[in-house]
Write an enzyme that holds these catalytic residues in place. Structure first.
Site, PDB file in Angstrom:
ATOM      1  N   SER A  13      84.495  34.474   4.186  1.00 22.66           N
ATOM      2  CA  SER A  13      84.475  34.552   5.649  1.00 22.66           C
ATOM      3  C   SER A  13      85.373  33.570   6.398  1.00 22.66           C
ATOM      4  O   SER A  13      85.551  33.700   7.606  1.00 22.66           O
ATOM      5  CB  SER A  13      83.045  34.407   6.158  1.00 22.66           C
ATOM      6  N   LYS A  56      82.583  28.221  15.115  1.00 21.30           N
ATOM      7  CA  LYS A  56      81.917  29.507  14.906  1.00 21.30           C
ATOM      8  C   LYS A  56      80.476  29.364  15.390  1.00 21.30           C
ATOM      9  O   LYS A  56      79.840  28.330  15.138  1.00 21.30           O
ATOM     10  CB  LYS A  56      81.980  29.804  13.402  1.00 21.30           C
ATOM     11  N   SER A  74      83.833  36.918   8.259  1.00 23.50           N
ATOM     12  CA  SER A  74      83.092  36.906   9.486  1.00 23.50           C
ATOM     13  C   SER A  74      83.542  35.868  10.524  1.00 23.50           C
ATOM     14  O   SER A  74      83.146  35.968  11.678  1.00 23.50           O
ATOM     15  CB  SER A  74      81.614  36.652   9.185  1.00 23.50           C
TER      16      SER A  74
END
Lengths: 533, 106
Positions: free
Chosen positions: A196, A96, A172
């Site tokens: 997330s 990420k 996310s």
């Protein structure tokens, strides 16, 4: 079958047995990225999305092709020299874009860091490298991780769900979940502050593990809510999640909150029998609250039957394997999870975001400015998207003395009560004596792109089943338990007491083995068939 | 919309958060903040006993899981130039900070 669709542990075995080289595995992955990912996200991207854009995954913000080839060649030379490159030898993975990687652009999905080349690497990235894994690229996310759909990224096009590209990936860590689901890397590193990792993993049909707070170092993680943030793995199998956790867990002198508790052998823990484990179900997790923007009120409803049935069916499998299912477990403060999060996470976020100033690093306005204050205001006004702005403004409102109405203190007390709920059900001498709690991961399956984004309250309530885990600091593991009528994945999560990751892995692994011959297990994201992958 | 945060409050908040905001965006942000306050207000309804502590962290830090502090020793960062190179404006190895305005605080 391409090596892209193999689990990480098999890829590592094949590479160590010299049946395939790390470079060949990497080339397979890069080919898959080219087939399914479309153009990578970019800031100030050419506006309109094309038909092709709408049919691609867009997990990546940056494909680190040369960097990855260099790592893969190094793994291959170690193998040739008879050395052991580590348990994740040659396994392609993504990170990420909230983790710093030395010499690589690290953006947090924000324009304000769009030119930032990190001079250091996150501890988890270093540990993945030490374990032999190969970084294929950085993947997209909600800006600074603020969201539950990955649509708030400044990097457009935003990620699309490989199971249905008209749907969101969740967030996310949406790029992470989408990449893993589409075979663009066997593993992804994500972060979980209010859900997330687990939320997008559930939307994209992957496994996702939020470790106990402090189990995995936060060093090199661009901070959101420092008392809540947890790095962890997303993967297509429980075994791969265990292998990754093994590689990244453990104390780090560079993170004063990383715990000194010894790291167990997660593969051994995962293989343990679940007979006799007490696994709870709580009605509080089968109800959902949402914000009705017409009436401006919070409305409570039962969760969708399809999600409820899938989770109860998973409980049925666990019962057949010898677990004791305990129903009607009370967690009365669950409904305060989101309001509490609105306060704590915003106060922490606003404190963390004040460092981006256009002076030390990152974006600076090109407009003229008279003094430092004007430079700050213009730089930050231009380069932050609406989500970071909302979080800073709310954080300031809730913490500045001139507006103080005591909400922050109240939220910290609510957090204590949420923690006490979990302590009570996991207490070995208590009324429930649970080893784990089984719940749905998200209140819905993946929703259509654009259907929620813009309504910041409704979006936040998408995390209502995951967020109490973060308040309490305990671990949670989501795993796929089937599909809804529209062909979208459903996830269930197991939660446990502090540092019980091994036990959670054993529950999910037992379920995975028990269901391996179920029809739904053989489904693949349609995007892979469409692209002949 | 509820009006916890008035236009005047909002202007103060934007100033404290160092954000210059176009009018239209400001109105959207203020509306969302006020909607979020509908959720935050739910906290008022929780029965909280006086002795309930403040949980700055979920799980407690005790001798069982807390690391000792690192030794307090200065060290040279090996990547000095890379760090400096990130700055928008440099002069003789120093980061240039624009003029700081003098203003009376409220």
């Amino acid at each position: 079958m391409s090596t892209c669709d193999l689990p990480a542990y098999q890829i590592a075995e094949l590479i160590r047995a010299k049946q395939v080289s790390a470079l060949e595995v990497l080339e397979d992955t890069l080919k898959r990225v080219k087939q399914v990912d479309g153009r990578p996200g970019e800031v100030d991207a050419p506006a309109a999305e094309t038909v092709e854009d709408r049919a691609a995954v867009h997990a990546f913000t940056l494909v680190t092709e040369d960097y990855a080839r260099q790592q893969a060649r190094q793994i291959d030379s170690q193998i040739q020299a008879g050395e052991d490159p580590g348990p994740l030898a040659g396994v392609p993975y993504t990170a990420k874009d909230i983790f710093t990687v030395r010499g690589i652009r690290s953006t947090a999905g924000s324009k304000i860091l769009s030119n930032y080349i990190s001079p250091y690497s996150a501890t988890v990235v270093e540990r993945m490298q030490e374990a032999g894994a190969v970084l294929v690229g950085k993947v997209n996310l909600d800006e600074f991780t603020y969201g539950s759909s990955s649509e708030s990224s400044a990097y457009k096009p935003v990620p699309r769900n490989p199971w249905d590209t008209s749907r969101v990936t969740g967030g996310s860590s949406g790029g992470s979940a989408a990449a893993v689901a589409a075979g663009e890397g066997a593993i992804s590193l994500g972060t979980d502050t209010g859900g997330s990792i687990r939320h997008p993993a559930s939307f994209c049909g992957t496994v996702g593990l939020k470790p106990t707070y402090g189990r995995v170092s936060r060093y090199g993680l661009i901070a959101f809510g420092s008392s809540l943030d947890c790095p962890g793995p997303l993967a297509r199998s429980v075994t791969d999640a265990a292998l990754t956790l093994q590689a990244i867990a453990g104390q780090d002198p560079r993170d004063a909150t990383s715990a000194t508790v010894p790291v167990p052998d997660y593969l051994a823990e995962m293989a343990k029998d679940i007979r006799g484990l007490r696994i709870g179900l709580s009605e509080e997790f089968f109800r959902v609250t949402y914000f009705d923007s017409e009436s401006m009120e919070l409305v409570e409803n039962p969760i969708d039957d399809q999600i409820r049935d899938a989770v109860l069916s998973a409980a049925g499998f666990l019962a057949q394997l010898g677990a004791d299912i305990v129903t009607d477990v009370p967690l009365p403060h669950t409904k305060y999870g989101v309001p509490t999060y609105f306060v704590i996470s915003r106060v922490e976020a606003s404190s963390n975001l004040l460092r981006y100033d256009g002076v030390k690093y990152g974006y600076r306005t090109s407009a003229p400015f008279a003094d430092l204050r004007e430079l700050y205001r213009k730089t930050r006004g231009e380069a932050f998207g609406v989500e970071p702005k909302l979080r800073m403004l709310m954080g300031v409102y809730l913490s500045a003395a001139q507006f103080d109405k005591g909400y922050y203190q109240r939220a910290l007390k609510a957090r204590a009560l949420i923690r006490q709920d979990f302590e009570a059900i996991f207490d070995p001498q208590g009324d429930y004596r649970l080893d784990a709690l089984l719940t749905p991961t998200a209140p819905t399956t993946a929703f259509p792109i654009g259907s929620v984004y813009g309504d910041s309250v409704l979006m936040q309530y998408s995390d209502q089943l995951t967020v109490t885990t973060n308040h309490a600091g305990i671990p949670g593991l989501t795993f796929p338990v089937g599909f809804d009528r529209e062909g979208l994945p459903i996830g269930a999560q197991v939660l446990g007491p502090d540092y019980s990751e091994g036990r959670l892995l054993s529950v999910a692994r037992a379920y995975e083995l028990a269901t391996e011959n179920e029809d739904w297990r053989s489904r693949r994201p349609p995007i892979l068939a469409d692209n002949g992958s | 919309m509820t009006d916890h945060i008035s236009q005047e409050d909002f202007r103060k908040l934007a100033d404290l958060a160092s954000l210059e905001l176009p009018e239209e965006e400001a109105e959207y942000l203020r509306r969302e903040l006020n909607n979020q306050m509908v959720s935050i207000e739910v906290l008022e309804s929780i029965p909280i006993e006086a002795e309930t502590g403040l949980a700055a962290h979920g799980l407690p830090y005790t001798d069982e899981n807390s690391p000792l502090p690192r030794p307090d020793v200065a060290r040279q960062d090996p990547h000095r130039q890379e760090i400096l190179d990130q700055a928008p404006e440099l002069e003789d190895g120093y980061i240039v900070v624009p003029d700081i305005s003098q203003e009376e605080l409220d």
